[in-house]
Design a protein around this motif. Structure first.
Motif, PDB file in Angstrom:
ATOM      1  N   ASN A  15      -5.072  -0.181  14.532  1.00 17.38           N
ATOM      2  CA  ASN A  15      -3.922   0.457  13.886  1.00 17.38           C
ATOM      3  C   ASN A  15      -2.588   0.044  14.491  1.00 17.38           C
ATOM      4  O   ASN A  15      -1.541   0.312  13.917  1.00 17.38           O
ATOM      5  CB  ASN A  15      -4.062   1.980  13.945  1.00 17.38           C
ATOM      6  CG  ASN A  15      -3.147   2.663  12.941  1.00 17.38           C
ATOM      7  OD1 ASN A  15      -3.055   2.241  11.790  1.00 17.38           O
ATOM      8  ND2 ASN A  15      -2.442   3.697  13.384  1.00 17.38           N
TER       9      ASN A  15
ATOM     10  N   LYS B 130       0.856  -1.194   0.000  1.00 14.90           N
ATOM     11  CA  LYS B 130       0.000   0.000   0.000  1.00 14.90           C
ATOM     12  C   LYS B 130       0.885   1.234   0.000  1.00 14.90           C
ATOM     13  O   LYS B 130       1.839   1.317   0.780  1.00 14.90           O
ATOM     14  CB  LYS B 130      -0.917  -0.013   1.229  1.00 14.90           C
ATOM     15  CG  LYS B 130      -1.947   1.110   1.256  1.00 14.90           C
ATOM     16  CD  LYS B 130      -2.942   0.892   2.390  1.00 14.90           C
ATOM     17  CE  LYS B 130      -4.055   1.932   2.345  1.00 14.90           C
ATOM     18  NZ  LYS B 130      -5.076   1.678   3.375  1.00 14.90           N
ATOM     19  N   HIS B 131       0.579   2.189  -0.863  1.00 20.78           N
ATOM     20  CA  HIS B 131       1.406   3.381  -1.018  1.00 20.78           C
ATOM     21  C   HIS B 131       0.538   4.614  -0.746  1.00 20.78           C
ATOM     22  O   HIS B 131      -0.131   5.112  -1.645  1.00 20.78           O
ATOM     23  CB  HIS B 131       1.981   3.451  -2.439  1.00 20.78           C
ATOM     24  CG  HIS B 131       2.481   2.126  -2.947  1.00 20.78           C
ATOM     25  ND1 HIS B 131       3.656   1.563  -2.526  1.00 20.78           N
ATOM     26  CD2 HIS B 131       1.941   1.243  -3.839  1.00 20.78           C
ATOM     27  CE1 HIS B 131       3.844   0.400  -3.145  1.00 20.78           C
ATOM     28  NE2 HIS B 131       2.802   0.185  -3.936  1.00 20.78           N
ATOM     29  N   ILE B 132       0.542   5.062   0.513  1.00 20.79           N
ATOM     30  CA  ILE B 132      -0.200   6.301   0.813  1.00 20.79           C
ATOM     31  C   ILE B 132       0.763   7.259   1.523  1.00 20.79           C
ATOM     32  O   ILE B 132       1.779   7.633   0.945  1.00 20.79           O
ATOM     33  CB  ILE B 132      -1.499   6.022   1.596  1.00 20.79           C
ATOM     34  CG1 ILE B 132      -1.255   5.136   2.841  1.00 20.79           C
ATOM     35  CG2 ILE B 132      -2.521   5.331   0.700  1.00 20.79           C
ATOM     36  CD1 ILE B 132      -2.456   5.005   3.761  1.00 20.79           C
ATOM     37  N   TYR B 133       0.448   7.682   2.726  1.00 24.12           N
ATOM     38  CA  TYR B 133       1.347   8.591   3.433  1.00 24.12           C
ATOM     39  C   TYR B 133       2.627   7.882   3.861  1.00 24.12           C
ATOM     40  O   TYR B 133       3.663   8.503   4.097  1.00 24.12           O
ATOM     41  CB  TYR B 133       0.645   9.195   4.648  1.00 24.12           C
ATOM     42  CG  TYR B 133      -0.657   9.864   4.283  1.00 24.12           C
ATOM     43  CD1 TYR B 133      -0.663  11.084   3.596  1.00 24.12           C
ATOM     44  CD2 TYR B 133      -1.883   9.272   4.587  1.00 24.12           C
ATOM     45  CE1 TYR B 133      -1.858  11.687   3.239  1.00 24.12           C
ATOM     46  CE2 TYR B 133      -3.075   9.873   4.238  1.00 24.12           C
ATOM     47  CZ  TYR B 133      -3.060  11.075   3.562  1.00 24.12           C
ATOM     48  OH  TYR B 133      -4.240  11.675   3.203  1.00 24.12           O
ATOM     49  N   LYS B 134       2.504   6.564   3.983  1.00 26.35           N
ATOM     50  CA  LYS B 134       3.660   5.724   4.278  1.00 26.35           C
ATOM     51  C   LYS B 134       3.616   4.519   3.349  1.00 26.35           C
ATOM     52  O   LYS B 134       2.600   4.271   2.684  1.00 26.35           O
ATOM     53  CB  LYS B 134       3.631   5.242   5.743  1.00 26.35           C
ATOM     54  CG  LYS B 134       3.660   6.358   6.770  1.00 26.35           C
ATOM     55  CD  LYS B 134       3.623   5.811   8.194  1.00 26.35           C
ATOM     56  CE  LYS B 134       4.977   5.232   8.573  1.00 26.35           C
ATOM     57  NZ  LYS B 134       5.011   4.843  10.009  1.00 26.35           N
ATOM     58  N   GLU B 135       4.702   3.764   3.352  1.00 25.91           N
ATOM     59  CA  GLU B 135       4.754   2.534   2.569  1.00 25.91           C
ATOM     60  C   GLU B 135       4.427   1.358   3.489  1.00 25.91           C
ATOM     61  O   GLU B 135       5.066   1.165   4.535  1.00 25.91           O
ATOM     62  CB  GLU B 135       6.148   2.341   1.960  1.00 25.91           C
ATOM     63  CG  GLU B 135       6.503   3.387   0.909  1.00 25.91           C
ATOM     64  CD  GLU B 135       5.627   3.245  -0.330  1.00 25.91           C
ATOM     65  OE1 GLU B 135       5.601   2.142  -0.923  1.00 25.91           O
ATOM     66  OE2 GLU B 135       4.948   4.231  -0.697  1.00 25.91           O
ATOM     67  N   TYR B 136       3.420   0.585   3.098  1.00 27.23           N
ATOM     68  CA  TYR B 136       2.975  -0.547   3.902  1.00 27.23           C
ATOM     69  C   TYR B 136       3.146  -1.854   3.139  1.00 27.23           C
ATOM     70  O   TYR B 136       2.906  -1.907   1.925  1.00 27.23           O
ATOM     71  CB  TYR B 136       1.496  -0.410   4.268  1.00 27.23           C
ATOM     72  CG  TYR B 136       1.173   0.759   5.175  1.00 27.23           C
ATOM     73  CD1 TYR B 136       1.284   0.630   6.552  1.00 27.23           C
ATOM     74  CD2 TYR B 136       0.742   1.972   4.642  1.00 27.23           C
ATOM     75  CE1 TYR B 136       0.973   1.691   7.387  1.00 27.23           C
ATOM     76  CE2 TYR B 136       0.432   3.038   5.475  1.00 27.23           C
ATOM     77  CZ  TYR B 136       0.555   2.896   6.842  1.00 27.23           C
ATOM     78  OH  TYR B 136       0.252   3.952   7.670  1.00 27.23           O
TER      79      TYR B 136
ATOM     80  N   ASP C 122       8.355   1.809  10.343  1.00 27.38           N
ATOM     81  CA  ASP C 122       9.498   2.533   9.758  1.00 27.38           C
ATOM     82  C   ASP C 122      10.758   1.669   9.757  1.00 27.38           C
ATOM     83  O   ASP C 122      11.856   2.143  10.030  1.00 27.38           O
ATOM     84  CB  ASP C 122       9.761   3.842  10.514  1.00 27.38           C
ATOM     85  CG  ASP C 122       8.660   4.864  10.318  1.00 27.38           C
ATOM     86  OD1 ASP C 122       8.042   4.855   9.238  1.00 27.38           O
ATOM     87  OD2 ASP C 122       8.400   5.653  11.255  1.00 27.38           O
TER      88      ASP C 122
END
Length: 429
Positions: A342, A291-297, A349
């Motif tokens: 969450n 998933k690529h949003i505010y962070k990389e998951y 990180d």
């Protein structure tokens, strides 16, 4: 850098039969580690390791440890039942009391286990429930703070466990008046420390307490249980505990404190669940989403219901992306599970190699307090446990849960019957 005890080729072969996520344990590593511990304390003829069942309550692993001469440390009715079923009897079992129901004391005494009382008021409670056994142990709480090298390790004064000294002395006298003949002393003052000074320092406290009790009551303890607390290096940069140095430190305290007081034949016990099994178990999981949003998951098929320590404590568990052990760690990821929480993250990180869907990830140091702490929130099912045998093959030692396991306690209800019927209709296995 941490190195897995299993190769990518081995895991690929394993996953052909057993889908991820699953726990994998290393028989060779476990046996060798137990033998190192026993060698470190071989100076004490009566030494025994009482493996903390709560750390990894699997009968196959308990049987393995029994073969290596270990006993069991139990803390509940079901742990006592498990130990008994595996073949631990009598002094093979240490039962540590903690807000204990009467039926658990009854079973512990019936099995001949060593009961480790947690509180002065439990003496009469035990007497009424099942009688006072001839061998008894008491858990000591020295109060205050416990420090090594100016670092606070624990705050016994804030702990719910154990007898303060005055109650301990009175308790020994009372137990003797009730027929107890063989006494033990126990304390647990730190958790998961790799500081080599911990056990020798704790031993000094318990040894001096044993001498004081002997002088004031005439009761000579027969054994002293140093409990658990020796930890493992979860982070690659951490220095592991030196068990040989620790064993020697305890021996020196024994010679300096107990022997001059005439207490020359005290057996030393330990309860090192995490130390023995932690590094020799891992959680194997597959990357299934990115998933690529505010962070990389990176989403994996395991979740906090399989390994809750990172979510519960913020605990660090090292992660190896199998097949990419030598690749540069140039991608920053949160590694997540599927729970509706969450904090369901195995890493935050974390710098890792580029992860692609389908990659196998090994989450290290999960051999203790890993599968044992699993749960079923969101209806997630607990994973299988596998044992990598010394001679190479893999043995299934606990199958993965199924939906019907989750619903099994509803077997008296109409809903359960509907679910069981629908399971077959929906082709769920």
């Amino acid at each position: 850098m941490k190195k897995p005890f299993v190769t990518l080729e081995q895991l690929k072969k394993i996953t052909e039969k057993y889908p991820t996520p699953f726990y994998l344990y290393d028989e060779k590593g476990i046996r060798e580690n137990v033998r190192r511990l026993q060698k470190a304390f071989s100076w004490n003829p009566g030494f025994r390791e009482y493996f903390a069942v709560k750390a990894t309550p699997n009968p196959f692993l308990l049987r393995l440890l029994k073969e290596e001469g270990c006993g069991t440390d139990c803390s509940s009715l079901t742990e006592l039942m498990l130990a008994d079923a595996v073949g631990f009897h009598g002094s093979d079992i240490m039962f540590s009391s903690n807000d204990t129901p009467a039926q658990e004391f009854v079973l512990a005494k019936k099995l001949g286990g060593i009961i480790n009382l947690d509180d002065f008021t439990h003496i009469d409670y035990l007497k009424e429930a099942t009688g006072i056994p001839e061998t008894i142990c008491c858990r000591y709480n020295p109060g205050g703070t416990f420090q090594i090298s100016n670092a606070i390790m624990d705050n016994p004064g804030e702990s719910k466990y154990g007898f303060p000294y005055d109650q301990l002395k009175e308790g020994f006298l009372k137990l003797r008046s009730y027929g107890a003949k063989r006494f033990g002393l126990h304390a647990f003052l730190a958790s998961n420390t790799t500081d080599d000074a911990y056990y020798p320092t704790l031993a000094g406290i318990l040894f001096r307490t044993a001498v004081d009790l002997y002088k004031q009551t005439g009761i000579a303890v027969s054994f002293i249980n140093l409990s658990g607390g020796i930890g493992i290096p979860y982070r690659p940069e951490q220095k592991p505990a030196d068990i040989e140095k620790i064993g020697e430190g305890v021996r020196m305290a024994y010679e300096e404190i107990l022997v001059p007081a005439g207490l020359k034949n005290v057996d030393i016990y330990t309860e090192l669940g995490r130390y023995i099994l932690g590094p020799y178990g891992c959680l194997v999981t597959t990357a299934i989403h990115e998933k690529h949003i505010y962070k990389e998951y990176i989403g994996v098929d395991a979740c906090a219901a399989n390994l809750m320590r990172p979510a519960m404590y913020g605990a660090y568990h090292h992660i190896t992306v199998m097949g990419k052990e030598n690749a540069p760690c140039d991608h920053r990821y949160d590694i997540t599970g599927s729970l509706c929480e969450n904090n369901d993250k195995f890493a935050i990180d974390r710098m890792l190699p580029k992860i692609n869907k389908g990659d196998l990830l090994v989450i290290h140091d999960a051999g203790a307090h890993g599968h044992a702490m699993g749960y079923n929130y969101n209806g997630r099912l607990r994973s299988a446990e596998l044992l990598l045998k010394e001679d190479g093959p893999v043995e299934l030692i606990r199958r993965a849960e199924t939906p019907m396991d989750y619903f099994a306690t509803l077997d008296f209800s109409e809903t359960f019957q509907i679910l069981k019927k629908r399971e077959k209709e929906l082709g769920i296995e």
